[in-house]
Design an enzyme around this catalytic site. Structure first.
Site, PDB file in Angstrom:
ATOM      1  N   ASP A 137      57.100  77.614  58.769  1.00 22.39           N
ATOM      2  CA  ASP A 137      56.576  76.435  58.066  1.00 22.39           C
ATOM      3  C   ASP A 137      55.088  76.341  58.409  1.00 22.39           C
ATOM      4  OD1 ASP A 137      59.189  75.077  57.016  1.00 22.39           O
ATOM      5  OD2 ASP A 137      59.608  75.714  59.056  1.00 22.39           O
ATOM      6  N   LEU A 163      71.126  75.130  63.623  1.00 24.94           N
ATOM      7  CA  LEU A 163      70.292  76.083  64.363  1.00 24.94           C
ATOM      8  C   LEU A 163      70.643  77.539  64.056  1.00 24.94           C
ATOM      9  CD1 LEU A 163      70.288  74.286  67.844  1.00 24.94           C
ATOM     10  CD2 LEU A 163      68.631  74.070  65.972  1.00 24.94           C
ATOM     11  N   GLN A 206      53.117  73.165  57.724  1.00 26.80           N
ATOM     12  CA  GLN A 206      53.529  72.106  58.645  1.00 26.80           C
ATOM     13  C   GLN A 206      52.831  72.285  59.998  1.00 26.80           C
ATOM     14  OE1 GLN A 206      57.691  70.540  59.226  1.00 26.80           O
ATOM     15  NE2 GLN A 206      57.705  72.096  60.814  1.00 26.80           N
ATOM     16  N   HIS A 209      65.261  79.175  65.449  1.00 23.64           N
ATOM     17  CA  HIS A 209      65.190  78.050  66.391  1.00 23.64           C
ATOM     18  C   HIS A 209      65.401  78.553  67.822  1.00 23.64           C
ATOM     19  CE1 HIS A 209      66.862  76.041  62.600  1.00 23.64           C
ATOM     20  NE2 HIS A 209      65.650  75.557  62.728  1.00 23.64           N
ATOM     21  N   SER A 240      67.721  77.429  57.455  1.00 21.88           N
ATOM     22  CA  SER A 240      69.007  76.717  57.364  1.00 21.88           C
ATOM     23  C   SER A 240      69.475  76.625  55.920  1.00 21.88           C
ATOM     24  CB  SER A 240      68.861  75.307  57.945  1.00 21.88           C
ATOM     25  OG  SER A 240      68.257  75.377  59.205  1.00 21.88           O
TER      26      SER A 240
HETATM   27  P1  AMP Z   1      63.836  73.141  60.772  1.00 21.75           P
HETATM   28  O1  AMP Z   1      64.783  72.378  61.608  1.00 21.75           O
HETATM   29  O2  AMP Z   1      64.466  74.341  60.145  1.00 21.75           O
HETATM   30  O3  AMP Z   1      63.051  72.313  59.828  1.00 21.75           O
HETATM   31  O4  AMP Z   1      62.749  73.766  61.739  1.00 21.75           O
HETATM   32  C1  AMP Z   1      62.581  73.456  63.078  1.00 21.75           C
HETATM   33  C2  AMP Z   1      61.537  74.397  63.636  1.00 21.75           C
HETATM   34  O5  AMP Z   1      62.039  75.733  63.580  1.00 21.75           O
HETATM   35  C3  AMP Z   1      60.229  74.384  62.839  1.00 21.75           C
HETATM   36  O6  AMP Z   1      59.131  74.455  63.737  1.00 21.75           O
HETATM   37  C4  AMP Z   1      60.352  75.625  62.005  1.00 21.75           C
HETATM   38  O7  AMP Z   1      59.108  76.168  61.617  1.00 21.75           O
HETATM   39  C5  AMP Z   1      61.084  76.550  62.955  1.00 21.75           C
HETATM   40  N1  AMP Z   1      61.728  77.642  62.219  1.00 21.75           N
HETATM   41  C6  AMP Z   1      62.557  77.530  61.138  1.00 21.75           C
HETATM   42  N2  AMP Z   1      62.903  78.750  60.688  1.00 21.75           N
HETATM   43  C7  AMP Z   1      62.264  79.656  61.490  1.00 21.75           C
HETATM   44  C8  AMP Z   1      62.210  81.092  61.530  1.00 21.75           C
HETATM   45  N3  AMP Z   1      62.867  81.841  60.646  1.00 21.75           N
HETATM   46  N4  AMP Z   1      61.460  81.659  62.486  1.00 21.75           N
HETATM   47  C9  AMP Z   1      60.760  80.923  63.392  1.00 21.75           C
HETATM   48  N5  AMP Z   1      60.778  79.570  63.399  1.00 21.75           N
HETATM   49  C10 AMP Z   1      61.521  78.943  62.476  1.00 21.75           C
END
Ligand code: AMP
Length: 282
Positions: A150, A33, A153, A37, A186
């Site tokens: 994303d 995280l 997505q 997140h 990440s």
């Molecule tokens: P992940 O676990 O990184 O695949 O993403 C989990 C959620 O966090 C997804 O809905 C991503 O789009 C969101 N997320 C990841 N990076 C960011 C960011 N920099 N800003 C806003 N939301 C993010």
């Protein structure tokens, strides 16, 4: 804060909350995280009675198993972050409880999944729609929070929820960036320091294209070229795609007058980064 480990445990907890008239906010993640997140968690906690954070590195959405193995896993630190953001439940199911022997049903994503990530990572979005459908069925949220980082997505999930009548509101949250513009991810921790400096060229290109759009440039191809030339082609740097798309269908467009999203994927060494920017309608 509770930690729940299987769909059955999760489902039971959520049904109890719903019986008590509570609204549930849900943030699905793969852990590791960061502040992006955290923003999703804050939105979930502020706008619902209770909130659930899932941490599940979903094997079925990685088309390269090495990438799955290399994905950063920081569970203990993640639990601390969740506590700080008033999360009520961390839902961290085991792979076996999510995909027991014999599991064979998949959720086929819709047309928004065809291009870009869908084309470059075969099977990726089927893994995403299948796991998100399963998570929604266990968590039973009123609202689920996804990052615009994303973007494709988010569009694929919106289509799934609409077409399959999931009773949930999907909320898109703006991308959280480093002070220099790099979108938090990440994967950023795996960049070399040189590639970390170069990677800022993605957001710089996207911001420059947005500025040109504001100033009246509507030709998708010209905006695309601005992003491509910003990233350039340094050592071990390779742009995989820069696409100018309709913001809902994610189909390619040639004119941005009605609004658009520019999506990018680029490699810096062995790290693949994605980013995007929305262009408002004129
Ligand atoms: P992940 O676990 O990184 O695949 O993403 C989990 C959620 O966090 C997804 O809905 C991503 O789009 C969101 N997320 C990841 N990076 C960011 C960011 N920099 N800003 C806003 N939301 C993010």
């Amino acid at each position: 804060m509770l930690i729940l480990r299987s769909p059955a445990e999760m489902h039971e907890w959520s049904r109890g909350e719903i019986r008590n008239g509570k609204s549930i906010g849900f943030v699905p993640t793969m852990g590791a995280l960061h502040k992006g997140h955290a923003t999703l968690m804050e939105n979930a906690a502020d706008n619902n009675d209770v909130s659930v954070l899932s941490i599940f590195v979903n094997p079925t959405q990685f088309n390269v198993s090495e990438d799955f193995e290399k994905y950063p896993r920081t569970f203990d630190a993640d639990v601390e972050v969740a506590k700080k953001h008033n999360v009520n439940v961390v839902y961290a199911p085991s792979v076996d409880s999510m995909y027991p022997d014999g599991a064979s049903v998949l959720v086929q994503p819709g047309s928004a999944a065809e291009r870009m990530e869908g084309a470059m990572r075969p099977g990726h979005f089927t893994g995403v729609t299948t796991v998100v459908a399963k998570l929604l069925n266990s968590v039973l949220p009123d609202r689920a929070y996804f990052g615009k980082k994303d973007y494709q997505q988010l569009a694929v999930i919106r289509q799934m929820v609409k077409d399959l009548d999931f009773p949930v509101e999907i909320v898109g949250i703006d991308t959280v960036r480093e002070p220099d513009g790099l979108a938090l991810s990440s994967r950023n921790v795996r960049l070399t320091s040189e590639h970390r400096s170069n990677a800022v060229s993605i957001s710089q290109g996207l911001f420059a294209a947005r500025e040109m759009h504001h100033q009246g440039q509507r030709h998708a191809d010209d905006l695309r070229k601005i992003v491509l030339s910003s990233i350039g082609d340094g050592v071990d740097i390779r742009t995989e795609y820069v696409d100018v798309c309709h913001p809902v269908s994610l189909q390619p467009i040639t004119d941005t007058t009605e609004g658009a999203v520019i999506c990018v994927a680029a490699w810096f060494g062995d790290v693949r980064l994605i980013d995007n920017i929305e262009l408002s309608p004129h």
